[in-house]
Write a protein that holds these residues in place. Structure first.
Motif, PDB file in Angstrom:
ATOM      1  N   VAL A 278       0.859  -1.183   0.000  1.00 12.13           N
ATOM      2  CA  VAL A 278       0.000   0.000   0.000  1.00 12.13           C
ATOM      3  C   VAL A 278       0.896   1.235   0.000  1.00 12.13           C
ATOM      4  O   VAL A 278       1.888   1.288   0.730  1.00 12.13           O
ATOM      5  CB  VAL A 278      -0.935   0.015   1.234  1.00 12.13           C
ATOM      6  CG1 VAL A 278      -1.763   1.294   1.288  1.00 12.13           C
ATOM      7  CG2 VAL A 278      -1.838  -1.218   1.242  1.00 12.13           C
ATOM      8  N   TRP A 279       0.505   2.225  -0.834  1.00  9.10           N
ATOM      9  CA  TRP A 279       1.290   3.444  -1.023  1.00  9.10           C
ATOM     10  C   TRP A 279       0.375   4.654  -0.959  1.00  9.10           C
ATOM     11  O   TRP A 279      -0.819   4.543  -1.215  1.00  9.10           O
ATOM     12  CB  TRP A 279       1.991   3.388  -2.384  1.00  9.10           C
ATOM     13  CG  TRP A 279       2.967   2.252  -2.458  1.00  9.10           C
ATOM     14  CD1 TRP A 279       2.665   0.925  -2.646  1.00  9.10           C
ATOM     15  CD2 TRP A 279       4.376   2.310  -2.315  1.00  9.10           C
ATOM     16  NE1 TRP A 279       3.815   0.176  -2.629  1.00  9.10           N
ATOM     17  CE2 TRP A 279       4.885   1.006  -2.433  1.00  9.10           C
ATOM     18  CE3 TRP A 279       5.274   3.365  -2.117  1.00  9.10           C
ATOM     19  CZ2 TRP A 279       6.248   0.716  -2.341  1.00  9.10           C
ATOM     20  CZ3 TRP A 279       6.629   3.071  -2.031  1.00  9.10           C
ATOM     21  CH2 TRP A 279       7.104   1.765  -2.145  1.00  9.10           C
ATOM     22  N   GLU A 280       0.953   5.811  -0.667  1.00 10.91           N
ATOM     23  CA  GLU A 280       0.159   7.043  -0.613  1.00 10.91           C
ATOM     24  C   GLU A 280      -0.378   7.417  -1.988  1.00 10.91           C
ATOM     25  O   GLU A 280      -1.510   7.891  -2.102  1.00 10.91           O
ATOM     26  CB  GLU A 280       0.993   8.199  -0.060  1.00 10.91           C
ATOM     27  CG  GLU A 280       1.304   8.054   1.416  1.00 10.91           C
ATOM     28  CD  GLU A 280       2.222   9.149   1.932  1.00 10.91           C
ATOM     29  OE1 GLU A 280       2.589  10.080   1.166  1.00 10.91           O
ATOM     30  OE2 GLU A 280       2.604   9.068   3.111  1.00 10.91           O
ATOM     31  N   THR A 281       0.447   7.230  -3.027  1.00 12.28           N
ATOM     32  CA  THR A 281       0.062   7.625  -4.382  1.00 12.28           C
ATOM     33  C   THR A 281       0.603   6.625  -5.406  1.00 12.28           C
ATOM     34  O   THR A 281       1.548   5.878  -5.115  1.00 12.28           O
ATOM     35  CB  THR A 281       0.639   9.007  -4.752  1.00 12.28           C
ATOM     36  OG1 THR A 281       2.062   8.917  -4.765  1.00 12.28           O
ATOM     37  CG2 THR A 281       0.182  10.099  -3.787  1.00 12.28           C
ATOM     38  N   ILE A 282       0.020   6.636  -6.593  1.00 13.24           N
ATOM     39  CA  ILE A 282       0.541   5.810  -7.683  1.00 13.24           C
ATOM     40  C   ILE A 282       1.962   6.260  -8.021  1.00 13.24           C
ATOM     41  O   ILE A 282       2.843   5.436  -8.275  1.00 13.24           O
ATOM     42  CB  ILE A 282      -0.354   5.901  -8.937  1.00 13.24           C
ATOM     43  CG1 ILE A 282      -1.723   5.289  -8.661  1.00 13.24           C
ATOM     44  CG2 ILE A 282       0.306   5.199 -10.123  1.00 13.24           C
ATOM     45  CD1 ILE A 282      -2.730   5.482  -9.793  1.00 13.24           C
ATOM     46  N   GLU A 283       2.200   7.565  -7.997  1.00  8.37           N
ATOM     47  CA  GLU A 283       3.523   8.095  -8.341  1.00  8.37           C
ATOM     48  C   GLU A 283       4.597   7.581  -7.390  1.00  8.37           C
ATOM     49  O   GLU A 283       5.706   7.258  -7.818  1.00  8.37           O
ATOM     50  CB  GLU A 283       3.496   9.631  -8.343  1.00  8.37           C
ATOM     51  CG  GLU A 283       2.608  10.230  -9.421  1.00  8.37           C
ATOM     52  CD  GLU A 283       1.104  10.176  -9.112  1.00  8.37           C
ATOM     53  OE1 GLU A 283       0.321  10.268 -10.081  1.00  8.37           O
ATOM     54  OE2 GLU A 283       0.712  10.025  -7.939  1.00  8.37           O
ATOM     55  N   ALA A 284       4.294   7.496  -6.102  1.00  8.62           N
ATOM     56  CA  ALA A 284       5.256   6.978  -5.131  1.00  8.62           C
ATOM     57  C   ALA A 284       5.573   5.513  -5.434  1.00  8.62           C
ATOM     58  O   ALA A 284       6.737   5.095  -5.405  1.00  8.62           O
ATOM     59  CB  ALA A 284       4.719   7.127  -3.708  1.00  8.62           C
ATOM     60  N   LEU A 285       4.552   4.735  -5.750  1.00  5.32           N
ATOM     61  CA  LEU A 285       4.750   3.328  -6.110  1.00  5.32           C
ATOM     62  C   LEU A 285       5.585   3.220  -7.383  1.00  5.32           C
ATOM     63  O   LEU A 285       6.526   2.428  -7.457  1.00  5.32           O
ATOM     64  CB  LEU A 285       3.409   2.627  -6.277  1.00  5.32           C
ATOM     65  CG  LEU A 285       3.435   1.192  -6.803  1.00  5.32           C
ATOM     66  CD1 LEU A 285       4.269   0.276  -5.920  1.00  5.32           C
ATOM     67  CD2 LEU A 285       2.018   0.666  -6.951  1.00  5.32           C
ATOM     68  N   GLU A 286       5.257   4.033  -8.393  1.00 10.18           N
ATOM     69  CA  GLU A 286       6.013   3.997  -9.650  1.00 10.18           C
ATOM     70  C   GLU A 286       7.483   4.372  -9.436  1.00 10.18           C
ATOM     71  O   GLU A 286       8.361   3.781 -10.053  1.00 10.18           O
ATOM     72  CB  GLU A 286       5.393   4.950 -10.671  1.00 10.18           C
ATOM     73  CG  GLU A 286       4.113   4.426 -11.265  1.00 10.18           C
ATOM     74  CD  GLU A 286       3.493   5.404 -12.242  1.00 10.18           C
ATOM     75  OE1 GLU A 286       3.105   4.931 -13.338  1.00 10.18           O
ATOM     76  OE2 GLU A 286       3.389   6.599 -11.937  1.00 10.18           O
ATOM     77  N   THR A 287       7.736   5.342  -8.579  1.00 10.52           N
ATOM     78  CA  THR A 287       9.123   5.722  -8.299  1.00 10.52           C
ATOM     79  C   THR A 287       9.879   4.530  -7.730  1.00 10.52           C
ATOM     80  O   THR A 287      10.998   4.232  -8.174  1.00 10.52           O
ATOM     81  CB  THR A 287       9.172   6.924  -7.333  1.00 10.52           C
ATOM     82  OG1 THR A 287       8.561   8.038  -7.980  1.00 10.52           O
ATOM     83  CG2 THR A 287      10.598   7.267  -6.944  1.00 10.52           C
ATOM     84  N   PHE A 288       9.298   3.829  -6.764  1.00 10.11           N
ATOM     85  CA  PHE A 288       9.963   2.644  -6.213  1.00 10.11           C
ATOM     86  C   PHE A 288      10.165   1.583  -7.291  1.00 10.11           C
ATOM     87  O   PHE A 288      11.259   1.048  -7.454  1.00 10.11           O
ATOM     88  CB  PHE A 288       9.160   2.050  -5.053  1.00 10.11           C
ATOM     89  CG  PHE A 288       9.603   0.656  -4.710  1.00 10.11           C
ATOM     90  CD1 PHE A 288      10.835   0.430  -4.119  1.00 10.11           C
ATOM     91  CD2 PHE A 288       8.812  -0.439  -5.032  1.00 10.11           C
ATOM     92  CE1 PHE A 288      11.273  -0.867  -3.840  1.00 10.11           C
ATOM     93  CE2 PHE A 288       9.231  -1.726  -4.759  1.00 10.11           C
ATOM     94  CZ  PHE A 288      10.468  -1.943  -4.163  1.00 10.11           C
TER      95      PHE A 288
END
Length: 152
Positions: A73-83
């Motif tokens: 679980v992530w705050e945003t899609i962008e945060a997940l994509e960065t990882f």
């Protein structure tokens, strides 16, 4: 006040090894703690499915020792994509054919969940199944066909 949402994801993979301790999986397994540690330190990370060994390799919702899952679980899609696409994880993503066979169908699903909630394994598997059968919708989608956070 409107409800706030965070992004949940599941990804599955079919190992080339007969199980996680197969020698062909050694380098992948040896780096699990490192990659998981990067995820946990990443901006926007909230939670990940893990067992007493600090990973999710013991979960077997498909009753198939060759399929491993990851749920987070992530705050945003962008945060997940960065990882996923801009950290050491990317090196392993590029080399996935060394350890994994083609899954043959959609292997990653994303969906919005209310802030503070965490998906069960069963819910995550059901979301992936829904995406495989119905394609991307606001209910569940993938990186190529994203739907916006419903609280924005």
């Amino acid at each position: 006040m409107s409800k706030q949402y965070q992004i949940a994801e599941i990804n599955v993979a079919r190992m080339k090894g007969v199980h996680i301790n197969d020698p062909i999986m050694k380098e992948f397994v040896d780096n699990l703690d490192h990659v998981n540690g990067i995820a946990e330190k990443s901006e926007g990370f909230i939670w990940r499915l893990k067992d007493e060994n600090n990973d999710a390799t013991s979960f077997n919702p498909y009753n198939d020792e060759q399929i491993i899952i990851n749920v987070s679980v992530w705050e945003t899609i962008e945060a997940l994509e960065t990882f996923v696409y801009k950290t050491f994880h990317t090196d392993f993503l590029k080399r996935r054919k060394e350890w994994f066979n083609s899954y043959g169908k959609v292997a990653t699903a994303l969906w919005w969940i209310p802030q503070g909630e965490f998906p069960t394994v069963e819910e995550a598997v059901a979301k992936l199944d829904y995406l495989q059968k119905n394609g991307a919708t606001p209910v569940v989608f993938n990186f190529r066909n994203k739907f916006p956070n419903p609280s924005i």
